[in-house]
Design a protein around this motif. Structure first.
Motif, PDB file in Angstrom:
ATOM      1  N   PRO A 139       5.470   6.055  -4.451  1.00 23.99           N
ATOM      2  CA  PRO A 139       6.456   5.242  -5.174  1.00 23.99           C
ATOM      3  C   PRO A 139       7.861   5.828  -5.171  1.00 23.99           C
ATOM      4  O   PRO A 139       8.831   5.116  -5.462  1.00 23.99           O
ATOM      5  N   GLY A 140       8.006   7.096  -4.830  1.00 25.09           N
ATOM      6  CA  GLY A 140       9.322   7.715  -4.795  1.00 25.09           C
ATOM      7  C   GLY A 140      10.112   7.400  -3.538  1.00 25.09           C
ATOM      8  O   GLY A 140      11.297   7.740  -3.451  1.00 25.09           O
ATOM      9  N   THR A 141       9.458   6.760  -2.553  1.00 25.67           N
ATOM     10  CA  THR A 141      10.143   6.431  -1.294  1.00 25.67           C
ATOM     11  C   THR A 141      10.114   4.925  -1.089  1.00 25.67           C
ATOM     12  O   THR A 141       9.047   4.359  -0.817  1.00 25.67           O
ATOM     13  N   PRO A 142      11.241   4.245  -1.217  1.00 27.15           N
ATOM     14  CA  PRO A 142      11.272   2.805  -0.972  1.00 27.15           C
ATOM     15  C   PRO A 142      10.836   2.477   0.455  1.00 27.15           C
ATOM     16  O   PRO A 142      10.946   3.315   1.355  1.00 27.15           O
ATOM     17  N   VAL A 143      10.357   1.266   0.656  1.00 25.40           N
ATOM     18  CA  VAL A 143       9.858   0.845   1.956  1.00 25.40           C
ATOM     19  C   VAL A 143      10.814  -0.156   2.595  1.00 25.40           C
ATOM     20  O   VAL A 143      11.285  -1.090   1.940  1.00 25.40           O
ATOM     21  N   GLN A 144      11.069   0.049   3.881  1.00 25.15           N
ATOM     22  CA  GLN A 144      11.844  -0.892   4.683  1.00 25.15           C
ATOM     23  C   GLN A 144      10.910  -1.542   5.706  1.00 25.15           C
ATOM     24  O   GLN A 144      10.456  -0.887   6.636  1.00 25.15           O
ATOM     25  N   PRO A 145      10.581  -2.835   5.563  1.00 27.86           N
ATOM     26  CA  PRO A 145       9.722  -3.485   6.559  1.00 27.86           C
ATOM     27  C   PRO A 145      10.461  -3.671   7.884  1.00 27.86           C
ATOM     28  O   PRO A 145      11.697  -3.774   7.917  1.00 27.86           O
ATOM     29  N   TYR A 174       8.187   6.975   9.481  1.00 26.46           N
ATOM     30  CA  TYR A 174       8.103   5.705  10.203  1.00 26.46           C
ATOM     31  C   TYR A 174       6.623   5.476  10.510  1.00 26.46           C
ATOM     32  O   TYR A 174       5.983   6.339  11.116  1.00 26.46           O
ATOM     33  N   ILE A 175       6.087   4.331  10.086  1.00 29.55           N
ATOM     34  CA  ILE A 175       4.684   3.991  10.313  1.00 29.55           C
ATOM     35  C   ILE A 175       4.627   2.679  11.070  1.00 29.55           C
ATOM     36  O   ILE A 175       5.236   1.688  10.665  1.00 29.55           O
ATOM     37  N   GLN A 176       3.868   2.684  12.147  1.00 26.41           N
ATOM     38  CA  GLN A 176       3.749   1.492  12.986  1.00 26.41           C
ATOM     39  C   GLN A 176       2.296   1.034  13.038  1.00 26.41           C
ATOM     40  O   GLN A 176       1.395   1.847  13.231  1.00 26.41           O
ATOM     41  N   TYR A 177       2.101  -0.271  12.883  1.00 25.86           N
ATOM     42  CA  TYR A 177       0.766  -0.867  12.961  1.00 25.86           C
ATOM     43  C   TYR A 177       0.690  -1.761  14.195  1.00 25.86           C
ATOM     44  O   TYR A 177       1.537  -2.624  14.414  1.00 25.86           O
ATOM     45  N   LYS A 233       0.834  -1.210   0.000  1.00 24.30           N
ATOM     46  CA  LYS A 233       0.000   0.000   0.000  1.00 24.30           C
ATOM     47  C   LYS A 233       0.865   1.255   0.000  1.00 24.30           C
ATOM     48  O   LYS A 233       0.580   2.228  -0.708  1.00 24.30           O
ATOM     49  N   TRP A 234       1.922   1.237   0.805  1.00 24.44           N
ATOM     50  CA  TRP A 234       2.797   2.403   0.896  1.00 24.44           C
ATOM     51  C   TRP A 234       3.635   2.575  -0.374  1.00 24.44           C
ATOM     52  O   TRP A 234       3.885   3.697  -0.813  1.00 24.44           O
ATOM     53  N   GLU A 235       4.056   1.483  -0.952  1.00 24.52           N
ATOM     54  CA  GLU A 235       4.812   1.571  -2.208  1.00 24.52           C
ATOM     55  C   GLU A 235       3.956   2.186  -3.311  1.00 24.52           C
ATOM     56  O   GLU A 235       4.449   2.969  -4.134  1.00 24.52           O
ATOM     57  N   LYS A 236       2.669   1.868  -3.296  1.00 31.24           N
ATOM     58  CA  LYS A 236       1.762   2.426  -4.294  1.00 31.24           C
ATOM     59  C   LYS A 236       1.463   3.893  -4.011  1.00 31.24           C
ATOM     60  O   LYS A 236       1.408   4.725  -4.921  1.00 31.24           O
ATOM     61  N   ALA A 237       1.286   4.230  -2.732  1.00 34.94           N
ATOM     62  CA  ALA A 237       0.915   5.597  -2.359  1.00 34.94           C
ATOM     63  C   ALA A 237       2.069   6.580  -2.555  1.00 34.94           C
ATOM     64  O   ALA A 237       1.846   7.746  -2.891  1.00 34.94           O
ATOM     65  N   ASN A 245      -8.490  -0.220  17.835  1.00 37.39           N
ATOM     66  CA  ASN A 245      -8.929   0.976  18.558  1.00 37.39           C
ATOM     67  C   ASN A 245      -9.219   2.174  17.667  1.00 37.39           C
ATOM     68  O   ASN A 245     -10.020   3.036  18.039  1.00 37.39           O
ATOM     69  N   ASP A 246      -8.579   2.252  16.511  1.00 34.11           N
ATOM     70  CA  ASP A 246      -8.832   3.390  15.624  1.00 34.11           C
ATOM     71  C   ASP A 246     -10.218   3.341  14.994  1.00 34.11           C
ATOM     72  O   ASP A 246     -10.680   4.343  14.443  1.00 34.11           O
ATOM     73  N   ILE A 247     -10.872   2.195  15.058  1.00 38.18           N
ATOM     74  CA  ILE A 247     -12.186   2.086  14.413  1.00 38.18           C
ATOM     75  C   ILE A 247     -13.319   1.958  15.436  1.00 38.18           C
ATOM     76  O   ILE A 247     -14.438   1.600  15.088  1.00 38.18           O
ATOM     77  N   LYS A 248     -13.050   2.280  16.688  1.00 40.73           N
ATOM     78  CA  LYS A 248     -14.083   2.199  17.727  1.00 40.73           C
ATOM     79  C   LYS A 248     -15.111   3.313  17.607  1.00 40.73           C
ATOM     80  O   LYS A 248     -16.268   3.153  17.989  1.00 40.73           O
ATOM     81  N   GLN A 249     -14.688   4.468  17.093  1.00 44.22           N
ATOM     82  CA  GLN A 249     -15.567   5.626  17.012  1.00 44.22           C
ATOM     83  C   GLN A 249     -15.820   5.989  15.549  1.00 44.22           C
ATOM     84  O   GLN A 249     -15.022   5.674  14.667  1.00 44.22           O
ATOM     85  N   ALA A 250     -16.928   6.688  15.307  1.00 50.90           N
ATOM     86  CA  ALA A 250     -17.215   7.155  13.960  1.00 50.90           C
ATOM     87  C   ALA A 250     -16.072   8.072  13.503  1.00 50.90           C
ATOM     88  O   ALA A 250     -15.529   8.823  14.315  1.00 50.90           O
ATOM     89  N   PRO A 251     -15.684   7.973  12.242  1.00 51.16           N
ATOM     90  CA  PRO A 251     -16.293   7.241  11.125  1.00 51.16           C
ATOM     91  C   PRO A 251     -15.876   5.782  11.029  1.00 51.16           C
ATOM     92  O   PRO A 251     -16.090   5.144   9.999  1.00 51.16           O
ATOM     93  N   LYS A 252     -15.251   5.238  12.079  1.00 51.96           N
ATOM     94  CA  LYS A 252     -14.880   3.829  12.155  1.00 51.96           C
ATOM     95  C   LYS A 252     -14.034   3.383  10.975  1.00 51.96           C
ATOM     96  O   LYS A 252     -14.312   2.379  10.320  1.00 51.96           O
ATOM     97  N   ARG A 253     -12.981   4.134  10.736  1.00 47.52           N
ATOM     98  CA  ARG A 253     -12.033   3.742   9.697  1.00 47.52           C
ATOM     99  C   ARG A 253     -10.623   4.126  10.119  1.00 47.52           C
ATOM    100  O   ARG A 253     -10.423   5.112  10.829  1.00 47.52           O
ATOM    101  N   MET A 254      -9.678   3.324   9.684  1.00 48.53           N
ATOM    102  CA  MET A 254      -8.283   3.660   9.903  1.00 48.53           C
ATOM    103  C   MET A 254      -7.826   4.683   8.879  1.00 48.53           C
ATOM    104  O   MET A 254      -8.358   4.738   7.764  1.00 48.53           O
ATOM    105  N   MET A 255      -6.848   5.477   9.255  1.00 48.86           N
ATOM    106  CA  MET A 255      -6.248   6.385   8.288  1.00 48.86           C
ATOM    107  C   MET A 255      -5.454   5.577   7.264  1.00 48.86           C
ATOM    108  O   MET A 255      -4.892   4.525   7.572  1.00 48.86           O
ATOM    109  N   THR A 256      -5.423   6.062   6.052  1.00 47.10           N
ATOM    110  CA  THR A 256      -4.747   5.381   4.951  1.00 47.10           C
ATOM    111  C   THR A 256      -3.387   6.026   4.695  1.00 47.10           C
ATOM    112  O   THR A 256      -3.100   7.134   5.177  1.00 47.10           O
ATOM    113  N   PRO A 257      -2.537   5.355   3.909  1.00 45.85           N
ATOM    114  CA  PRO A 257      -1.282   6.007   3.509  1.00 45.85           C
ATOM    115  C   PRO A 257      -1.520   7.363   2.854  1.00 45.85           C
ATOM    116  O   PRO A 257      -0.788   8.325   3.120  1.00 45.85           O
TER     117      PRO A 257
END
Length: 338
Positions: A125-131, A334-337, A119-123, A310-322
């Motif tokens: 593409p100019g920044t490589p991803v390190q898992p 740095y993104i942590q899940y 998802k991050w590579e698509k969002a 926990n991010d989806i407990k309240q309206a609008p009940k969605r996680m933030m996207t890349p």
């Protein structure tokens, strides 16, 4: 030790957004980043032009003067940031409640992490991803324990397991420390043999640094700049003594008092510091936390945490996207899940 032996106070239910031996010469140590337009001496260590360009890109058009951070040292060769974005799964192998790292069997966990990487590579593409796998190596506890420190250190065999799992996808590893009534000075030596490995980095969690002696979980803890400086100096020495690439140091934060005297935090060519927004909630609340506690106190780089539950407990009940996070000023690297 079994899963029931650990009472994690680091799980998402306790958090609310309302509330990581190179020869160095003197000239390299003194080089600083003043901004893309500034005149800088040419570094013989990294591509400084690319470094400046990527930092300016992360600032995302910010005009406050905060970002990109001024007077930061150029890193040593092999630095991850800002050349790659780190995408991490967080947790503990003993607990299914502390994050995705321990919730799923390794094969499934890595497959899920790879979905986020794509998802991050698509969002962006100019920044490589390190898992990465961000493992809680010292866990704050509800019971005092034999030494009265309210924390448990994970055994070597568990850390070894995380390293083995990470190797399957060339992921780096963070060892995260919840000191409770202990201190970073007392805890770091237990993990030095791992921090000497080039792929192992460090995370520290002030939420469970109970300087007042209070029981973990009864109030939010704190670190001062002096604590962060101790950790970064410790890591810097390991890098120099063992000829390592720079370490990444992540510092969790979701309130102002969690970190005091940020203006006194010292930067080193051997260490890259990430101030990591660690609160949960609906998107506007999370963005507000980032805007109030991360944005106006620039240190070096920023991170952002996403909670599957926990991010989806309240309206609008969605996680933030890349795509959502890439609109932030500055963009987190740095993104942590969890």
């Amino acid at each position: 030790m079994c899963a029931s032996c650990i009472i994690s106070l680091g799980c998402s239910e306790n958090k609310s957004t309302a509330s990581s031996k190179t020869a160095l010469n003197i000239s390299t140590q003194k080089q600083t980043v003043e901004g893309e337009a500034d005149s800088l001496a040419v570094s013989n260590t990294i591509d400084t032009s690319d470094y400046n360009k990527r930092n300016l890109h992360l600032a995302n058009g910010d005009t406050s003067g905060y970002w990109p951070v001024k007077k930061q040292p150029y890193p040593l060769p092999g630095a991850i940031l800002p050349f790659k974005r780190i995408i991490a799964y967080y947790g503990n192998l003993y607990s299914v409640r502390m994050g995705a790292l321990g919730e799923y069997a390794p094969k499934e966990m890595l497959a899920r992490l790879n979905v986020e990487v794509k998802k991050w590579e698509k969002a962006d593409p100019g920044t490589p991803v390190q898992p990465a796998l961000h493992y809680i190596a010292v866990v704050a506890q509800g019971a005092a324990g034999k030494d009265g420190m309210y924390r448990t250190r994970m055994p070597d065999k568990q850390i070894d397991s995380v390293l083995t799992i990470a190797k399957k996808i060339n992921a780096i590893v963070f060892l995260d420390i919840q000191v409770a009534l202990s201190t970073v000075k007392d805890e770091l030596p237990y993990f030095e043999k791992y921090l000497k490995l080039p792929q192992v980095h460090l995370g520290i969690d002030p939420e469970f640094s109970m300087k007042t002696g209070a029981k973990p979980g009864t109030r939010i803890g704190t670190y001062d700049a002096a604590d962060i400086n101790y950790c970064s100096a410790y890591l810097a020495k390991l890098v120099i003594d063992n000829n390592l690439p720079p370490k990444v140091l992540t510092v969790h934060r979701f309130t102002r008092k969690m970190i005091t005297n940020t203006e006194n935090i010292k930067l080193h060519p051997e260490v890259q510091i990430v101030m990591h927004m660690d609160g949960w909630g609906q998107p506007e609340l999370k963005k507000g936390t980032y805007r109030h506690w991360i944005y106006p106190e620039p240190v070096q780089f920023t991170g952002f945490k996403l909670f599957y539950k926990n991010d989806i407990k309240q309206a609008p009940k969605r996680m933030m996207t890349p795509e959502d996070l890439l609109k932030l000023k500055p963009q987190p690297i740095y993104i942590q899940y969890q």
